[in-house]
Design a protein around this motif. Structure first.
Motif, PDB file in Angstrom:
ATOM      1  N   LEU A  77       0.828  -1.207   0.000  1.00 60.47           N
ATOM      2  CA  LEU A  77       0.000   0.000   0.000  1.00 60.47           C
ATOM      3  C   LEU A  77       0.862   1.256   0.000  1.00 60.47           C
ATOM      4  N   ASN A  78       2.074   1.165   0.531  1.00 61.01           N
ATOM      5  CA  ASN A  78       3.030   2.266   0.451  1.00 61.01           C
ATOM      6  C   ASN A  78       3.768   2.259  -0.885  1.00 61.01           C
ATOM      7  N   GLU A  79       4.451   1.136  -1.154  1.00 64.00           N
ATOM      8  CA  GLU A  79       5.415   1.123  -2.257  1.00 64.00           C
ATOM      9  C   GLU A  79       4.782   0.831  -3.617  1.00 64.00           C
ATOM     10  N   GLY A  80       3.810  -0.080  -3.655  1.00 67.40           N
ATOM     11  CA  GLY A  80       3.122  -0.300  -4.917  1.00 67.40           C
ATOM     12  C   GLY A  80       2.385   0.944  -5.371  1.00 67.40           C
ATOM     13  N   MET A  81       1.754   1.638  -4.417  1.00 65.75           N
ATOM     14  CA  MET A  81       1.025   2.856  -4.757  1.00 65.75           C
ATOM     15  C   MET A  81       1.979   3.952  -5.216  1.00 65.75           C
ATOM     16  N   ALA A  82       3.097   4.147  -4.527  1.00 64.51           N
ATOM     17  CA  ALA A  82       4.041   5.196  -4.927  1.00 64.51           C
ATOM     18  C   ALA A  82       4.639   4.899  -6.298  1.00 64.51           C
ATOM     19  N   THR A  83       4.929   3.624  -6.579  1.00 62.12           N
ATOM     20  CA  THR A  83       5.473   3.254  -7.888  1.00 62.12           C
ATOM     21  C   THR A  83       4.445   3.506  -8.984  1.00 62.12           C
ATOM     22  N   PHE A  84       3.198   3.117  -8.720  1.00 63.92           N
ATOM     23  CA  PHE A  84       2.129   3.364  -9.692  1.00 63.92           C
ATOM     24  C   PHE A  84       1.903   4.861  -9.905  1.00 63.92           C
ATOM     25  N   MET A  85       1.876   5.627  -8.818  1.00 64.26           N
ATOM     26  CA  MET A  85       1.608   7.067  -8.940  1.00 64.26           C
ATOM     27  C   MET A  85       2.738   7.782  -9.664  1.00 64.26           C
ATOM     28  N   ALA A  86       3.980   7.308  -9.492  1.00 66.43           N
ATOM     29  CA  ALA A  86       5.088   7.888 -10.253  1.00 66.43           C
ATOM     30  C   ALA A  86       4.868   7.685 -11.739  1.00 66.43           C
ATOM     31  N   ALA A  87       4.391   6.486 -12.132  1.00 63.49           N
ATOM     32  CA  ALA A  87       4.102   6.231 -13.543  1.00 63.49           C
ATOM     33  C   ALA A  87       2.929   7.074 -14.029  1.00 63.49           C
ATOM     34  N   ALA A  88       1.938   7.295 -13.150  1.00 61.26           N
ATOM     35  CA  ALA A  88       0.817   8.161 -13.521  1.00 61.26           C
ATOM     36  C   ALA A  88       1.306   9.581 -13.792  1.00 61.26           C
ATOM     37  N   TRP A  89       2.292  10.031 -12.997  1.00 58.47           N
ATOM     38  CA  TRP A  89       2.876  11.350 -13.268  1.00 58.47           C
ATOM     39  C   TRP A  89       3.621  11.339 -14.601  1.00 58.47           C
ATOM     40  N   ILE A  90       4.393  10.287 -14.868  1.00 66.18           N
ATOM     41  CA  ILE A  90       5.107  10.185 -16.146  1.00 66.18           C
ATOM     42  C   ILE A  90       4.106  10.253 -17.298  1.00 66.18           C
ATOM     43  N   GLU A  91       2.961   9.613 -17.150  1.00 68.48           N
ATOM     44  CA  GLU A  91       1.915   9.677 -18.174  1.00 68.48           C
ATOM     45  C   GLU A  91       1.414  11.110 -18.345  1.00 68.48           C
ATOM     46  N   GLN A  92       1.185  11.779 -17.237  1.00 72.06           N
ATOM     47  CA  GLN A  92       0.703  13.159 -17.285  1.00 72.06           C
ATOM     48  C   GLN A  92       1.721  14.080 -17.952  1.00 72.06           C
ATOM     49  N   ARG A  93       2.994  13.850 -17.665  1.00 68.98           N
ATOM     50  CA  ARG A  93       4.044  14.767 -18.125  1.00 68.98           C
ATOM     51  C   ARG A  93       4.541  14.435 -19.528  1.00 68.98           C
ATOM     52  N   PHE A  94       4.639  13.126 -19.848  1.00 73.04           N
ATOM     53  CA  PHE A  94       5.295  12.734 -21.100  1.00 73.04           C
ATOM     54  C   PHE A  94       4.415  11.895 -22.028  1.00 73.04           C
ATOM     55  N   GLY A  95       3.184  11.613 -21.597  1.00 76.87           N
ATOM     56  CA  GLY A  95       2.252  10.966 -22.498  1.00 76.87           C
ATOM     57  C   GLY A  95       2.027   9.495 -22.229  1.00 76.87           C
ATOM     58  N   PRO A  96       0.966   8.919 -22.835  1.00 74.17           N
ATOM     59  CA  PRO A  96       0.590   7.526 -22.565  1.00 74.17           C
ATOM     60  C   PRO A  96       1.634   6.508 -22.962  1.00 74.17           C
ATOM     61  N   GLN A  97       2.426   6.780 -23.973  1.00 74.82           N
ATOM     62  CA  GLN A  97       3.448   5.818 -24.383  1.00 74.82           C
ATOM     63  C   GLN A  97       4.499   5.637 -23.291  1.00 74.82           C
ATOM     64  N   ALA A  98       4.852   6.737 -22.631  1.00 70.31           N
ATOM     65  CA  ALA A  98       5.820   6.650 -21.538  1.00 70.31           C
ATOM     66  C   ALA A  98       5.240   5.848 -20.377  1.00 70.31           C
TER      67      ALA A  98
END
Length: 447
Positions: A314-335
């Motif tokens: 709940l700590n680490e899986g969520m933080a890893t997923f949310m980091a990828a969600a930010w990458i999607e927001q910043r650099f697009g769905p392919q990233a």
């Protein structure tokens, strides 16, 4: 240059020390710690620490013995008020014996003097005149080192003159101390788990800005202020994005420091990353996953915290997923899809060697690299699959409901499931049995 975000997260998963997360699941305690007031004197050339902590507590159950985590610190004196108390050490545990049973509801203050030359938990780099914490709070502070125990903190650091410090909460003062040293005083007024306490100090260069009412501070020895602004230039937008997803804006200051060497560590209001990682981001501005991962922990990990380490995903899986969600927001769905593919490949590798298993652990005592991959990467992949099943609106509404309902609290996987079911209107029992609670599937993981 190819993005190295996935590499950074993989290193974090594989190399992170056991730290507090290697402790056994929490058990009922006789006291609730309310506040720590610590004064530390690190001797950087000698790699030594002298400290004193006053621990304010409330009694929960009748007790003749109080128990704390003390790592490998040498405790020299314990007092309750003005009375010296007998104590003993068993492994990393400090047991303090009180003269009569403390009454539930009463309060007390314990003072503990200690010293040590920590082998881990506190990093000394005399060649850089630098000291910083790394993961194991009880190796530099006598405390209750459990994720479901929250307290406020006042931390005073006696440092050589000319050093700049970063700590939890707000810098209250820097004043001249004894012997040519300076006394840096930090105060954290919001209760947090002790594993997110920490500090760093060195002759840092600094850059600061204020965005959305948040004071942002960037520190490093090897980078100029301009380079620091380039490394951390997206921080304000990250915090805004995570605040929107959590349904709660970030409050207070946020400091990011590049230290000699670390796989990355989240702390309350502070993140530590390595100088080497800073160089990577300068070479490739898209390599932000680790910066985003630690920033995401300010909500998922710090504010909403697993009740015990068995629910660490709940700590680490969520933080890893949310980091990828930010990458999607910043650099697009392919990233984003590139991140998902790396999680999927790691999960396939776990399954091929028979190392895949439930996300929830009965015990988290000696986690392997594969165990950490389950928690970080499989955990993130499961959240991605849940997002696909529920759809964008229901998934993000569920994340927001979960984050707001449990803000400042400790949670279990059942709490997360309940929030997602309530907001989506779906029975998620089959999904959680398949992906979270149950044994691994023999078939290949879904993409």
């Amino acid at each position: 240059m190819k993005p190295v975000a996935g590499l950074a997260i993989a290193l974090l998963v594989a190399m992170a020390p056991l730290s507090a997360a290697a402790a056994e699941p929490s058990s009922p305690r006789s006291i609730d710690v309310l506040h720590y007031e610590a004064r530390l004197r690190p001797d950087i050339p000698a790699r030594r620490l002298d400290g004193r902590v006053r621990i304010d507590f409330r009694v929960l159950a009748p007790a003749r013995t109080l128990q704390f985590d003390a790592g490998e610190l040498a405790v020299t004196r314990v007092r309750l008020g003005e009375a010296a108390l007998p104590f003993e050490r068993t492994g990393h545990v400090l047991r303090v014996h009180v003269p009569e049973s403390l009454r539930p509801g009463s309060r007390g203050q314990l003072a503990v003097d200690y010293a040590g030359t920590p082998r881990y938990g506190l990093e000394f780099h005399p060649e850089r005149d630098e000291v910083y914490t790394i993961f194991s709070t009880s190796q530099w502070l006598v405390c209750v080192d459990a994720p479901d125990e929250r307290a406020t903190l006042t931390l005073s650091l006696e440092l050589p003159a000319g050093l700049r410090s970063a700590g939890n909460g707000r810098l209250v003062s820097v004043r001249a101390g004894e012997g040519g040293r300076s006394l840096h005083r930090w105060r954290l007024v919001e209760p947090m788990p002790s594993y997110v306490y920490g500090f760093a100090a060195a002759r840092y260069a600094a850059a600061s800005e204020r965005v959305d009412g948040i004071g942002l501070h960037y520190l490093a020895i090897e980078r100029s202020p301009d380079e620091l602004r380039r490394v951390f230039g997206d921080t304000a937008r990250m915090l805004r994005f995570f605040g929107m997803r959590a349904g709660r804006r970030y409050r207070g200051d946020y400091t990011q420091a590049l230290v000699a060497s670390t796989v990355g560590q989240e702390l309350a209001g502070l993140s530590l990353l390595s100088e080497e990682y800073g160089r990577r981001v300068l070479d490739d501005p898209t390599a932000q996953a680790l910066i985003a991962h630690e920033a995401a922990h300010q909500w998922w990990g710090n504010r909403v915290t697993c009740r015990d380490w068995g629910h660490f995903w709940l700590n680490e899986g969520m933080a890893t997923f949310m980091a990828a969600a930010w990458i999607e927001q910043r650099f697009g769905p392919q990233a984003y899809r590139a991140q998902v593919e790396r999680w999927h490949e790691r999960l396939q590798a776990l399954r091929s060697k028979g190392a895949d298993h439930a996300l929830v652990y009965a015990q988290w005592t000696s986690p392997s690299g594969d165990d950490r991959a389950v928690v970080y990467q499989k955990g993130a992949y499961v959240l991605h699959l849940l997002r696909e099943q529920l759809g964008e609106e229901a998934f993000w509404r569920g994340v927001r409901t979960y984050s707001r309902a449990h803000d400042g609290r400790s949670v279990t996987t059942a709490d997360f499931r309940a929030a997602m079911e309530t907001t989506s209107g779906q029975d998620l029992g089959p999904f959680f049995r398949e992906w979270v609670e149950g044994p691994p599937l023999p078939a290949a993981a879904r993409r």
